[in-house]
Every structure is written in C-alpha cells, then in structure tokens.
Design a protein around this motif. Sequence first.
Motif, short mmCIF file in Angstrom:
data_model
loop_
_atom_site.label_atom_id
_atom_site.label_comp_id
_atom_site.label_asym_id
_atom_site.label_seq_id
_atom_site.Cartn_x
_atom_site.Cartn_y
_atom_site.Cartn_z
N ALA A 226 -109.97 15.84 36.60
CA ALA A 226 -110.59 16.62 37.68
C ALA A 226 -109.75 17.85 38.01
CB ALA A 226 -110.77 15.74 38.92
N TYR A 227 -108.43 17.69 38.03
CA TYR A 227 -107.56 18.83 38.30
C TYR A 227 -107.66 19.88 37.19
CZ TYR A 227 -105.20 16.59 42.27
OH TYR A 227 -104.91 16.01 43.49
N ASN B 96 -110.17 20.57 35.47
CA ASN B 96 -111.46 21.24 35.57
C ASN B 96 -111.65 21.98 36.89
OD1 ASN B 96 -112.27 20.26 33.06
ND2 ASN B 96 -113.00 18.33 33.94
N ARG B 97 -110.63 21.96 37.73
CA ARG B 97 -110.74 22.59 39.05
C ARG B 97 -110.84 24.10 38.91
NH1 ARG B 97 -106.38 21.31 43.87
NH2 ARG B 97 -107.06 22.89 45.37
N TRP C 33 -107.47 27.68 42.87
CA TRP C 33 -106.18 27.19 43.34
C TRP C 33 -105.74 28.01 44.54
CZ3 TRP C 33 -103.96 22.94 41.08
CH2 TRP C 33 -104.54 22.53 39.88
#
Length: 403
Positions: A117-118, A120-121, A124
């Motif tokens: 998930a990170y 594909n985030r 930021w």
Amino acid sequence: MTTPRPATELSADEARRIALRAQGFLGTPDRKAGVRGILRHLGAVQLDTISVLARSHELIPYARLGAVGRRTVEDAYWTPGSADTPAARPHAFEYWSHAACILPIEEWPHFAFRRRAYRNRPHWNHDLPEGTYDQVVKQLRAEGPLTATELGGAKKTSEWWDWSGTKVAVERALMYGEVVCVQRRGWKRVYDLAERAVPADLLHDELDDTECLRRLVRLAGQSLGVGTRADIADYHRIKGDQVDAVIADSGLVPVTVEGWSKPAWADPEALSTPPRGRHRTTLLSPFDSLIWERARTERIFGFTHRLEAYVPKPKRIYGYFAMPVLAGGRLVGRVDPAREGRTLVARQVTLGSAKAVPAVAEALVEAASWVDCTDVRVERVDAPELRDPLIQEITRALVTALR
C-alpha cells in the motif's frame, strides 16, 4: 457482511476479565518468556518519544511483569539471537502498526499488505530530492547499519518535522520494506537493508492482502480477547471493510456482550476457560494497548482516557502524562508523574474514590522503586480530603518496601 448468529453471550464483567487476561493483567505472567513473551502475546508494543518515568515501550512490560530491569527490556527487544546459532536472528522489528510499534520479527511477512500500500501511495508529506533514495540504499549496502545522522543528517532545521532529504528517503525505504529497523541506539532508529537483517525464511512478500489481513485480525482478536469490529480494526490500524472481508475466516467467533451496542468477536481460546487469577496493580502508560481505543476503554472500564501531553497546559484536566492506575481489574484513578532526582513526584492524582487510595499508593511506590527513586512526593490530589490518607499509605508502603 452478514454476521453469524452469536453462539455465546458474555456479561460485561466476563468481557472485562477476558480482556484483562488477554492483555496480560490477569493471572500469573510467564516470567520465563519475559519481555519477548509479552511482545509476542500483545503482537505490538507502541513506541513514543515522551519519557517521564520511562519510555512507553519500557512501561508496557513493566506493567505486566513488575520491576524488570530497564536494560533487560531494551536487550530483549533489540539484541539478536546468539551468534553461535546458524544466524543471529533479530527478535523484533519496528514498523507502522497501531502507530510506530515494535513487532515480533515473525510477523514481517504479514505486513506485506501495508508495504504494498505504501509503494502504491500517490502522495507524500515530504519532498524527496532526486537520487537521494538510491544514494541512501547504496550507502547502507556499503557501510552496514546506520542511523539517519550517520547517513547524513535527520533534519534540515531544528524543527522536529523538517526532515532532511536523507531522512525522507530512508523513512520511505522503511515503509516500502527495502530498509528495516531492528535496533534503536540512543533512541535513534538504526536502519539496515531488509535483505541483510530479516531472516531469509521471513524475507518475502508472497502473502496476498487477504492472508495478511486474516492473520492480523486473528492476532488482534487474540490480543484483545473480545472486541467489536472497530476494536479489532484499531489494533493494527486496518480498515473496517478489511476486517469485514476476512473476519469470518479468521478463527474468531461471534459473541454478544451485555451493554455493548455493536456485535463482537472473541478468541475461542479465551472462551474455553474462565479468566481467573491475580490482578496486577500498576501504573499504565497512556500508550498501553489495554487502553489504546478510547471508546473501548469507556465501554469496558467506564473510564475516559485521553493523553493531554499535546493539549495546551491551561486546558489540561489530568496532567501532561496522566497514567491510569489499574487495580483489581478496574481503572481506579490517574497519576501525572515526574522525577526530581531520586524522588518520584505525583504532580496530580485523580482518585475514583477513597477505596482507590491503597492501590494508588502501592502503584506509586512500586514505580518509584523501578526507576531507582527512594521517595514519593504528592503535590495535588483532586479530592483534597484524600491527600493526607494517600500520603500515609505511601509512607507505609515505602517503609514496607525498605524492610
């Protein structure tokens, strides 16, 4: 999601006792397993920068085991297995769970869903200078485990949030799983390549999201004993619909609890034997997993818990780091502590009733001994008429402790 008809009905008191046993506060603790046993039992131990009596990750095993040495606590988390074994395996790693948490190393594969998930985030909070990420990974590969300072600096300015490009890069690598923290040094994270630090049999992201979530939901249910969908989701901070998708296959069983307005799920092992045994009397970290979720704490204990460290001082009700007092399986008061030399100072004490006085005194004296204080001083008590009885109980407990 259609919830199966509950097979078990629990009274509010049964649910409270099941929760206490699941969190390690009812019954005899496994002292042989020690701090590492506590970590595996809870599944996650929250980290926080605030240190009053001690940092929260030290307070968690203390609350369950008593006055275990603080060096022993740190070594249990961060010292790897014996070097004469085939590989010096770490016992824990740090990652994002309920918050920044120490987690058992064997759970690394089950956080693959979060690492994906990170990755594909789409956005930021910090800008990453071009080339910095690759440079950080290259430096770790060449030089071995390093802190952010050793990598080139953690901050651009003195502001806590103003990270350097290096810090942004290494934290992103941590979230992605390319880098891991299996040690802290002087409170600083020590970063290493995951391929070097995580045991080979655990170093994979092969489990799909469903398998990861099913495992974490089961672990949360075991650590809570009994909980609602919201309780279970909050434990490792997963989404409610993610809980819904896997809970039927998690091994947890549906129950109803007296006074709870929402359906609940329980660990079948927690239902198999009545929760009995000795209750701990202790101060709790505000970050203790027993009281992580405010609505759950109110539902189980009738106790409103809120950390006021980040509340402006004039608006605080209970104090900067008010620690709930657990006694007899109830939350009976709060203490806002401080240390002055070898004196533990109770800056503010809030008591549920006069009956709480002996328990609060016992908890204060044990905590004082643990942090090498030889005296306890009480400043304010919310019920002034209980101040003198509390001081008398503390004096009596100190004398007993010194015999």
